[in-house]
Design an enzyme around this catalytic site. Structure first.
Site, PDB file in Angstrom:
ATOM      1  N   PHE A 219     -16.166   8.647  10.166  1.00 39.45           N
ATOM      2  CA  PHE A 219     -16.164   8.595  11.647  1.00 39.45           C
ATOM      3  C   PHE A 219     -17.426   7.873  12.156  1.00 39.45           C
ATOM      4  CE2 PHE A 219     -14.285  12.564  10.071  1.00 39.45           C
ATOM      5  CZ  PHE A 219     -13.010  12.522  10.604  1.00 39.45           C
ATOM      6  N   ASP A 241     -13.983   4.144  10.107  1.00 36.48           N
ATOM      7  CA  ASP A 241     -13.551   4.529  11.453  1.00 36.48           C
ATOM      8  C   ASP A 241     -12.127   4.027  11.657  1.00 36.48           C
ATOM      9  OD1 ASP A 241     -15.327   5.629  14.036  1.00 36.48           O
ATOM     10  OD2 ASP A 241     -13.468   4.603  14.606  1.00 36.48           O
ATOM     11  N   SER A 242     -11.395   4.726  12.524  1.00 39.01           N
ATOM     12  CA  SER A 242     -10.012   4.311  12.770  1.00 39.01           C
ATOM     13  C   SER A 242      -9.940   3.231  13.846  1.00 39.01           C
ATOM     14  CB  SER A 242      -9.178   5.524  13.189  1.00 39.01           C
ATOM     15  OG  SER A 242      -9.779   6.161  14.292  1.00 39.01           O
ATOM     16  N   CYS A 329     -18.247  18.795  17.226  1.00 38.03           N
ATOM     17  CA  CYS A 329     -18.643  18.697  18.637  1.00 38.03           C
ATOM     18  C   CYS A 329     -17.591  19.365  19.509  1.00 38.03           C
ATOM     19  CB  CYS A 329     -18.898  17.248  19.047  1.00 38.03           C
ATOM     20  SG  CYS A 329     -17.461  16.195  18.868  1.00 38.03           S
TER      21      CYS A 329
HETATM   22  N1  SAH Z   1     -21.143   9.092  14.183  1.00 35.41           N
HETATM   23  C1  SAH Z   1     -20.927   8.244  15.337  1.00 35.41           C
HETATM   24  C2  SAH Z   1     -20.074   8.891  16.403  1.00 35.41           C
HETATM   25  C3  SAH Z   1     -18.695   9.296  15.920  1.00 35.41           C
HETATM   26  S1  SAH Z   1     -17.551   9.590  17.208  1.00 35.41           S
HETATM   27  C4  SAH Z   1     -22.309   7.836  15.913  1.00 35.41           C
HETATM   28  O1  SAH Z   1     -23.326   8.326  15.446  1.00 35.41           O
HETATM   29  O2  SAH Z   1     -22.332   7.012  16.823  1.00 35.41           O
HETATM   30  C5  SAH Z   1     -16.057   9.814  16.362  1.00 35.41           C
HETATM   31  C6  SAH Z   1     -15.423   8.537  15.825  1.00 35.41           C
HETATM   32  O3  SAH Z   1     -14.313   8.914  15.041  1.00 35.41           O
HETATM   33  C7  SAH Z   1     -14.874   7.555  16.859  1.00 35.41           C
HETATM   34  O4  SAH Z   1     -15.480   6.310  16.671  1.00 35.41           O
HETATM   35  C8  SAH Z   1     -13.370   7.475  16.574  1.00 35.41           C
HETATM   36  O5  SAH Z   1     -12.871   6.140  16.685  1.00 35.41           O
HETATM   37  C9  SAH Z   1     -13.294   7.923  15.153  1.00 35.41           C
HETATM   38  N2  SAH Z   1     -12.059   8.585  14.691  1.00 35.41           N
HETATM   39  C10 SAH Z   1     -11.300   9.491  15.347  1.00 35.41           C
HETATM   40  N3  SAH Z   1     -10.340   9.975  14.546  1.00 35.41           N
HETATM   41  C11 SAH Z   1     -10.488   9.359  13.340  1.00 35.41           C
HETATM   42  C12 SAH Z   1      -9.823   9.447  12.081  1.00 35.41           C
HETATM   43  N4  SAH Z   1      -8.799  10.297  11.896  1.00 35.41           N
HETATM   44  N5  SAH Z   1     -10.266   8.687  11.068  1.00 35.41           N
HETATM   45  C13 SAH Z   1     -11.302   7.842  11.229  1.00 35.41           C
HETATM   46  N6  SAH Z   1     -11.991   7.732  12.398  1.00 35.41           N
HETATM   47  C14 SAH Z   1     -11.594   8.474  13.429  1.00 35.41           C
END
Ligand code: SAH
Length: 386
Positions: A219, A241-242, A329
């Site tokens: 993520f 990330d997705s 979160c």
């Molecule tokens: N760690 C990052 C913030 C993460 S926010 C930082 O420090 O800036 C959560 C992220 O998860 C988002 O970018 C969203 O696009 C991604 N996301 C949501 N569901 C997902 C999934 N099933 N697999 C991969 N990424 C995902």
């Protein structure tokens, strides 16, 4: 009877079920008095007739809610954070953290010279101009972007708004500094207000822990943890990330910092962790910072299964002496419950694990003691034996 209990404890929300009657016909966002059954003034609040949270408290005593009120509240919040700005190394932080800064429904994030404002309650919406003026004066920023496009606005009957509110509209893509690293922020289209400022300190922690390790950032959004790991001397970094847009920002951020490109992977973390398991691929440090699976306690059970799933898989991918930095979160998952979920994940993964640190956001994300809902981000650093 007893319906005023939460207000007497200074929790700032009045639920519609606690209200016996509404006098007159106040409009959305207008200032109202909140009275107890015995006729005592409990608070002055913003009325929100379309929401289950029918009023949010501005203050606990009789007072005028006007431009001066917002100047005072905004200036106080901004002043508390002054020491966090660190010259050229860190130029971005949260200035107003909603209820926890006694400004319900108001989020303001500073990104270099710009402030991004997110209004999510009828009261905040009503006072948009006063809040914007106060922010400009207190922060010394040159412009304000509004990103009031969070889903929660629907619950208040408010439409999404994305617009330049003060100062020039362009550029919408800017570069900020966080602990000496640069990040590109898309003010118009970025997630939330553009960046996850709440993870600043934890990203720095990853930099300290990454040396010589093979790191996985699940993520990853715009690469915050991944790039800190590289800056800290990680042996290799893979990041998932997705969202293709997030990964495009992440690539640009690696370039901005003249760091090597991590192995960026577009995909679903749930599936990729399984793939890694099947490939017997392993890591020394895994970061899991998923989106909120449980916005409220009602979603807690389903969310708990999701958290357990990814943490279980992560424990299986860790090499001896590996570290797992794992977050939730979700407002609906308490720190206690999160720890239990992670413990269950380790148990089912068949690993013995310790936690060595509890994590929360930086001090620009305070939690008002009477507003436990503000304590949304919690994390653990877990370690498995060498
Ligand atoms: N760690 C990052 C913030 C993460 S926010 C930082 O420090 O800036 C959560 C992220 O998860 C988002 O970018 C969203 O696009 C991604 N996301 C949501 N569901 C997902 C999934 N099933 N697999 C991969 N990424 C995902």
């Amino acid at each position: 009877m007893g319906r005023e209990k939460s207000l007497k404890r200074r929790h700032p929300w009045v639920f519609s079920g606690a209200v016996a009657k509404v006098q007159g016909s106040p409009g959305p966002g207008e200032t109202i008095g909140v009275w107890s059954a015995t006729g005592e003034l409990l608070a002055v609040a913003a009325y929100s007739p379309n929401s289950q949270i029918v009023a949010r408290v501005w203050d606990w005593k009789e007072r005028a809610i006007d431009g001066v009120f917002f100047q005072e509240r905004v200036a106080r919040a901004v002043a508390q954070r002054r020491e966090l700005l660190d010259g050229a190394a860190t130029d971005s932080l949260r200035l107003i953290h909603g209820e926890s800064d006694w400004l319900p429904g108001v989020i303001a994030d500073r990104y270099g010279d710009a402030v991004v404002l997110q209004l999510s309650s009828a009261g905040a919406e009503h006072w948009r101009e006063a809040i914007a003026d106060a922010l400009l004066a207190a922060s010394g920023a040159s412009r304000i972007w509004e990103r009031s496009d969070a889903e929660v606005r629907e619950l208040e009957g408010l439409p999404p708004v994305t617009a330049a509110l003060r100062g020039p509209r362009d550029p919408t893509r800017i570069t900020i500094a966080e602990n000496g690293l640069k990040f590109a922020i898309d003010l118009e289209h970025g997630h939330k207000t553009g960046f996850y400022l709440d993870q600043r300190d934890n990203r720095r922690r990853v930099r300290e822990l990454a040396r010589g390790r093979d790191v996985l950032d699940g993520f990853c959004y715009s690469g915050g943890f991944a790039l800190n790991a590289l800056a800290g001397g990680a042996k290799s970094v893979a990041a998932v990330d997705s969202s293709a847009d997030a990964l495009a920002l992440a690539r640009a951020n690696a370039e901005l910092n003249t760091l090597a490109q991590p192995e960026w992977m577009e995909g679903d973390v749930f599936q990729l962790l399984r793939k890694f398991r099947d490939q017997a691929r392993s890591f020394d440090l895994i970061v899991l910072d998923p989106p909120k699976f449980a916005p409220t306690a009602a979603h807690a059970e389903k969310a708990a299964r999701a958290y357990k799933d990814i943490n279980l898989l992560a424990f299986k991918l860790l090499r001896p002496a590996g570290l797992l930095m794992t977050f939730s979160c979700s407002g609906g998952i308490s720190a206690d419950l999160f720890q239990k979920i992670v413990a269950g994940a380790a148990l089912d993964a068949g690993v013995e694990a310790q936690f060595i640190e509890r994590l929360r956001p930086g001090t620009d994300h305070p939690v008002a003691l009477n507003f436990p809902e503000g304590d949304y981000l919690k994390g653990l650093i877990c370690r498995i034996p060498g």
